[in-house]
Scaffold this motif. Sequence first.
Motif, short mmCIF file in Angstrom:
data_model
loop_
_atom_site.label_atom_id
_atom_site.label_comp_id
_atom_site.label_asym_id
_atom_site.label_seq_id
_atom_site.Cartn_x
_atom_site.Cartn_y
_atom_site.Cartn_z
N LEU A 234 0.81 -1.22 0.00
CA LEU A 234 0.00 0.00 0.00
C LEU A 234 0.85 1.27 0.00
O LEU A 234 0.55 2.22 -0.73
CB LEU A 234 -0.93 0.00 1.22
CG LEU A 234 -1.95 1.16 1.29
CD1 LEU A 234 -2.92 1.09 0.11
CD2 LEU A 234 -2.72 1.13 2.61
N PHE A 235 1.90 1.29 0.82
CA PHE A 235 2.66 2.51 1.00
C PHE A 235 4.03 2.51 0.32
O PHE A 235 4.70 3.53 0.29
CB PHE A 235 2.86 2.79 2.50
CG PHE A 235 1.57 3.02 3.24
CD1 PHE A 235 0.79 4.13 2.99
CD2 PHE A 235 1.14 2.10 4.20
CE1 PHE A 235 -0.39 4.35 3.67
CE2 PHE A 235 -0.05 2.31 4.90
CZ PHE A 235 -0.81 3.44 4.63
N GLY A 236 4.47 1.37 -0.19
CA GLY A 236 5.76 1.32 -0.86
C GLY A 236 6.68 0.28 -0.25
O GLY A 236 6.60 -0.04 0.94
N GLU A 237 7.57 -0.25 -1.08
CA GLU A 237 8.42 -1.36 -0.66
C GLU A 237 9.38 -0.97 0.47
O GLU A 237 9.87 -1.83 1.21
CB GLU A 237 9.23 -1.88 -1.85
CG GLU A 237 8.41 -2.72 -2.83
CD GLU A 237 7.87 -3.99 -2.19
OE1 GLU A 237 8.58 -4.57 -1.34
OE2 GLU A 237 6.75 -4.40 -2.53
N CYS A 261 6.53 6.78 8.64
CA CYS A 261 5.80 8.00 8.27
C CYS A 261 5.96 8.28 6.78
O CYS A 261 7.08 8.30 6.26
CB CYS A 261 6.33 9.19 9.09
SG CYS A 261 5.57 10.76 8.65
N MET A 262 4.83 8.46 6.08
CA MET A 262 4.87 8.70 4.64
C MET A 262 5.44 10.07 4.30
O MET A 262 6.03 10.26 3.23
CB MET A 262 3.47 8.59 4.03
CG MET A 262 2.75 7.30 4.32
SD MET A 262 1.93 7.39 5.92
CE MET A 262 1.31 5.72 6.09
N ALA A 263 5.31 11.01 5.24
CA ALA A 263 5.75 12.37 4.95
C ALA A 263 7.26 12.53 5.03
O ALA A 263 7.88 13.19 4.20
CB ALA A 263 5.07 13.35 5.90
N CYS A 264 7.88 11.90 6.05
CA CYS A 264 9.32 12.10 6.26
C CYS A 264 10.14 10.85 6.06
O CYS A 264 11.37 10.86 6.24
CB CYS A 264 9.56 12.64 7.67
SG CYS A 264 9.11 11.46 8.98
N LYS A 265 9.48 9.72 5.71
CA LYS A 265 10.17 8.44 5.49
C LYS A 265 10.95 8.00 6.73
O LYS A 265 12.02 7.41 6.64
CB LYS A 265 11.12 8.53 4.29
CG LYS A 265 10.45 8.93 2.99
CD LYS A 265 9.35 7.97 2.59
CE LYS A 265 8.69 8.39 1.28
NZ LYS A 265 7.57 7.49 0.92
N GLY A 266 10.37 8.28 7.91
CA GLY A 266 10.96 7.79 9.14
C GLY A 266 11.96 8.73 9.80
O GLY A 266 12.49 8.40 10.87
N ARG A 267 12.22 9.89 9.21
CA ARG A 267 13.22 10.80 9.78
C ARG A 267 12.66 11.62 10.95
O ARG A 267 13.42 12.12 11.78
CB ARG A 267 13.75 11.74 8.69
CG ARG A 267 14.58 11.04 7.63
CD ARG A 267 15.18 12.04 6.66
NE ARG A 267 14.15 12.74 5.91
CZ ARG A 267 13.64 12.29 4.75
NH1 ARG A 267 14.08 11.15 4.24
NH2 ARG A 267 12.73 12.97 4.12
N MET A 315 -6.38 9.54 4.48
CA MET A 315 -5.79 10.82 4.90
C MET A 315 -4.27 10.73 4.92
O MET A 315 -3.57 11.65 4.47
CB MET A 315 -6.32 11.20 6.29
CG MET A 315 -7.79 11.58 6.30
SD MET A 315 -8.43 11.90 7.97
CE MET A 315 -7.67 13.49 8.32
N LEU A 316 -3.74 9.63 5.43
CA LEU A 316 -2.29 9.46 5.47
C LEU A 316 -1.70 9.30 4.07
O LEU A 316 -0.66 9.88 3.75
CB LEU A 316 -1.94 8.23 6.33
CG LEU A 316 -2.26 8.33 7.82
CD1 LEU A 316 -2.04 6.98 8.49
CD2 LEU A 316 -1.40 9.40 8.49
N LYS A 317 -2.37 8.52 3.24
CA LYS A 317 -1.85 8.23 1.90
C LYS A 317 -1.79 9.47 1.03
O LYS A 317 -0.84 9.67 0.27
CB LYS A 317 -2.73 7.16 1.23
CG LYS A 317 -2.19 6.68 -0.13
CD LYS A 317 -3.03 5.53 -0.64
CE LYS A 317 -2.58 5.08 -2.03
NZ LYS A 317 -1.20 4.55 -2.02
N TYR A 318 -2.81 10.34 1.16
CA TYR A 318 -2.89 11.52 0.29
C TYR A 318 -2.54 12.83 1.00
O TYR A 318 -2.62 13.90 0.38
CB TYR A 318 -4.31 11.63 -0.30
CG TYR A 318 -4.65 10.51 -1.24
CD1 TYR A 318 -3.91 10.28 -2.39
CD2 TYR A 318 -5.73 9.67 -0.99
CE1 TYR A 318 -4.22 9.26 -3.27
CE2 TYR A 318 -6.05 8.64 -1.86
CZ TYR A 318 -5.29 8.44 -2.99
OH TYR A 318 -5.61 7.42 -3.86
N GLY A 319 -2.15 12.76 2.27
CA GLY A 319 -1.77 13.97 2.97
C GLY A 319 -2.95 14.91 3.24
O GLY A 319 -2.80 16.13 3.22
#
Length: 337
Positions: A234-237, A261-267, A315-319
């Motif tokens: 769903l969110f990427g490999e 986190c989809m926005a910061c990729k875990g940062r 909401m998370l997927k599309y911001g």
Amino acid sequence: MDLERIRMEAETEIQNASDIQVLEETRIKYLGKKGIITSALKSIGELPKEERPAAGVKINAVKVVIEESLNHRLKELEEKELEERLKKEYIDITVPGRKPELGHLHPLTIVREEITEIFLGLGFSIAEGPEIEYDYYNFEALNIPRDHPARDIQDTFYINDNIVLRTHTSPVQVRTMERQKPPIRVIVPGRVYRSDNIDATHSPVFHQIEGLVVDRNVTMGDLKGVLSLFAKQLFGEDTKTKFRPHYFPFTEPSAEMDVTCMACKGRGCRVCGGTGWIEILGSGMVHPKVLSMSGIDPQEYSGFAFGMGLDRIAMLKYGIDDLRLFFENDIRFIRQF
């Protein structure tokens, strides 16, 4: 009877007819059942016998002239009407065409179909059930006793003491276990209802997708494997998952699952509160009591269940930062997807 005068008057009226309707009125006046020429033909019988042939010839001659004039004028008026219509319906073939506008799928529908396809590919099937549900299926059969806080009238819409608007799609899991012997692998998408105020993150009606697997030797490892694969699809490999202990009445042990986190990729960012993780669903091993109440022997079978808020996932997927946008049907919003 002055036939010559009648002929001249008829031809004048015919020529002056401005449209087909007026021309038809003129025809009726002279050639209708009670028209002037028709009446003249009927009156021939009143004439002396020797005068009748000559009178008939003269009247018929006038009738033929009037008919020819009517037909000629009708043709003129039809051509004129066609010409005017063609002018009004003129099409400029040099103007670029207008492309028909296609409808748009709602973002919730897009995400629901995407999630459904992922689980169908993993061997799950789709189960459905009533949105107006018995208290037993919504609470009792899910190990939620009568004194549990979830039954509070402030949290649940009660139709009467025994019937509620379902607060989750879990009742469908119970109904599935009652009518189907293991192995069971189903997902349950649908609307659910809770007594919440409407604001940016809450709504009295929202959407869930829950899943259930029951079979021999099902373990927590199976649960983690399926949900981790789902998150990557769903969110990427590069999406990572993390399971945290939690409590749900109908699962034991229970866990919540976080994803990168989809926005910061875990940062770490504002969206994830600086943690790099976002919670997306609850899960756990099906409580033995729930299996027993559904007619499945917990000594022979085990299972896992999970549930996620479809609105939250979208909401998370599309911001998207305001839940109300999903329900306002603003075409400017929907066109973005």
